[in-house]
Design an enzyme around this catalytic site. Structure first.
Site, short mmCIF file in Angstrom:
data_model
loop_
_atom_site.label_atom_id
_atom_site.label_comp_id
_atom_site.label_asym_id
_atom_site.label_seq_id
_atom_site.Cartn_x
_atom_site.Cartn_y
_atom_site.Cartn_z
N ARG A 1 36.82 44.28 34.35
CA ARG A 1 36.67 44.98 33.87
C ARG A 1 37.89 45.85 33.51
O ARG A 1 38.66 45.50 32.96
CB ARG A 1 36.05 46.55 35.04
CG ARG A 1 34.28 45.66 35.40
CD ARG A 1 33.29 46.51 34.02
NE ARG A 1 32.65 46.25 34.73
CZ ARG A 1 31.64 45.38 34.33
NH1 ARG A 1 31.96 43.98 33.46
NH2 ARG A 1 30.31 45.13 34.97
N HIS B 1 33.74 42.35 24.57
CA HIS B 1 33.07 42.49 24.94
C HIS B 1 32.19 41.03 25.63
O HIS B 1 31.45 41.65 25.33
CB HIS B 1 32.53 43.64 26.66
CG HIS B 1 32.35 43.76 27.88
ND1 HIS B 1 32.41 44.67 27.94
CD2 HIS B 1 32.16 42.54 28.55
CE1 HIS B 1 32.15 44.51 29.94
NE2 HIS B 1 32.01 43.26 29.53
N GLU C 1 37.42 51.44 27.49
CA GLU C 1 36.49 51.28 25.71
C GLU C 1 34.91 51.53 25.84
O GLU C 1 34.23 51.71 24.85
CB GLU C 1 36.11 49.50 26.71
CG GLU C 1 34.44 48.58 26.00
CD GLU C 1 33.58 47.31 26.93
OE1 GLU C 1 32.64 46.50 26.73
OE2 GLU C 1 34.70 47.15 27.98
#
Length: 333
Positions: free
Chosen positions: A231, A300, A260
């Site tokens: 994360r 991601h 993000e």
């Protein structure tokens, strides 16, 4: 039941159609927020992915919500306190890509160690020079794995295959796993001091926020490489930027960054800055990281293989079906 599935792409809909025999299933490409929640206020079950910020404000829009089926392992994007207070069941996908994410760790590490992005860009321009492209072997290097759950354990197995020495840190050690794979548990400070490569495999939570910040980067072995596929919040972006600048960290391979969810769209970035909901230094640091030659950032996609995504969809549907039968499957306490 009325089931609303958010953040859904066209090709994913077929997997949820099996629920349509007994339930009303609705699809929405948007993330879950106040506006989209209002359009599905009568839903009994909602399914989201990690880019939805499932806040109390959004959840208050639902009239009789009973379940949230997140298509992820992590649940840090969901207000679990609100769910507990309102007796809403939250189910996740506990395992879908142990090998998938671990393989992406080494995709990033190999790209860093062999300067692959710069090498490909250069040759596409017709430049076949090797200047500045000398890399380093993984064999004989020491990798430090922070978190030895399913993914971290698989990283250790792959690292051993490369001939790397493996160190690990976890708040809950598994001696049997260490003996089976062949790695050593050490304190966090020792891992940072000895590891040539540090890779992070911990969930996003208040306890892991900024697990790597200024003091931790100062303890790292000079010239180490950082890999983060967990994360973005686990690493303080501004501190990483400083560490890259002073050479403490030689390079980084990141599948996630701290800001993000915000920097995915410039419109969201601007709105965040003006509303002061996000740290401007963090956002600017992320944008600088995106442009650094010794940093590789992927959007991601560590989980994103055909096989892993299919497992995510299958498990999410099974979680919903179990809830409809009055059973609890993969429920977060």
């Amino acid at each position: 039941m009325k089931i609303s599935v958010f953040e859904i792409e066209g090709w994913e809909k077929d997997r949820f159609e099996c629920l349509g025999d007994e339930h009303e299933v609705r699809f929405d490409k948007r993330v879950l927020d106040g506006e989209s929640a209002s359009d599905h206020a009568d839903a009994d079950v909602i399914s989201t992915f990690i880019y939805s910020d499932v806040t109390a404000e959004a959840l208050d829009r639902f009239d009789h919500l009973g379940m949230i089926a997140t298509r992820s392992t992590g649940v840090d994007h969901i207000d679990l306190d609100w769910c507990r207070e309102h007796d809403v069941v939250v189910a996740n996908v506990p395992s879908y890509g142990d090998n998938t994410v671990a393989e992406h760790v080494f995709a990033l590490l190999l790209a860093v160690s062999r300067h692959l992005v710069e090498a490909v860009d250069r040759t596409r321009r017709g430049d076949f020079s090797q200047a500045g492209l000398r890399g380093f072997d993984l064999q004989g290097r020491t990798i430090g794995i922070v978190g030895t759950g399913r993914i971290g354990a698989h990283v250790a197995r792959i690292a051993r295959g490369f001939g790397m020495e493996v160190l690990a840190f976890d708040r809950t050690e598994d001696p049997d796993l260490a003996r089976e794979i062949g790695f050593e548990y050490v304190p966090m400070e020792e891992l940072l001091r000895r590891a040539d490569v540090v890779t992070l495999h911990v969930p996003g939570s208040p306890q892991t926020r900024h697990l790597l910040a200024g003091p931790e980067f100062e303890r790292m072995k000079p010239g180490a490489v950082l890999i983060n596929t967990s994360r973005g919040s686990v690493v303080e972006s501004a501190a990483l930027l400083r560490a890259l600048g002073d050479g403490t960290v030689a390079a980084a391979g990141l599948d996630v960054v701290e800001g993000e969810p915000v920097i995915r769209e410039e419109a969201e970035l601007v709105r965040s800055v003006f509303s002061r909901e996000h740290d401007l230094e963090m956002l600017l640091s992320d944008h600088v990281l995106l442009r650094m030659r010794n940093v590789i950032i992927t959007p991601h996609i560590g989980f994103a293989t055909r096989e892993a995504v299919q497992r995510i969809l299958d498990t999410s549907c099974q979680n919903i079906q179990a809830f409809a039968r009055g059973e609890m499957q993969n429920v977060i306490d």
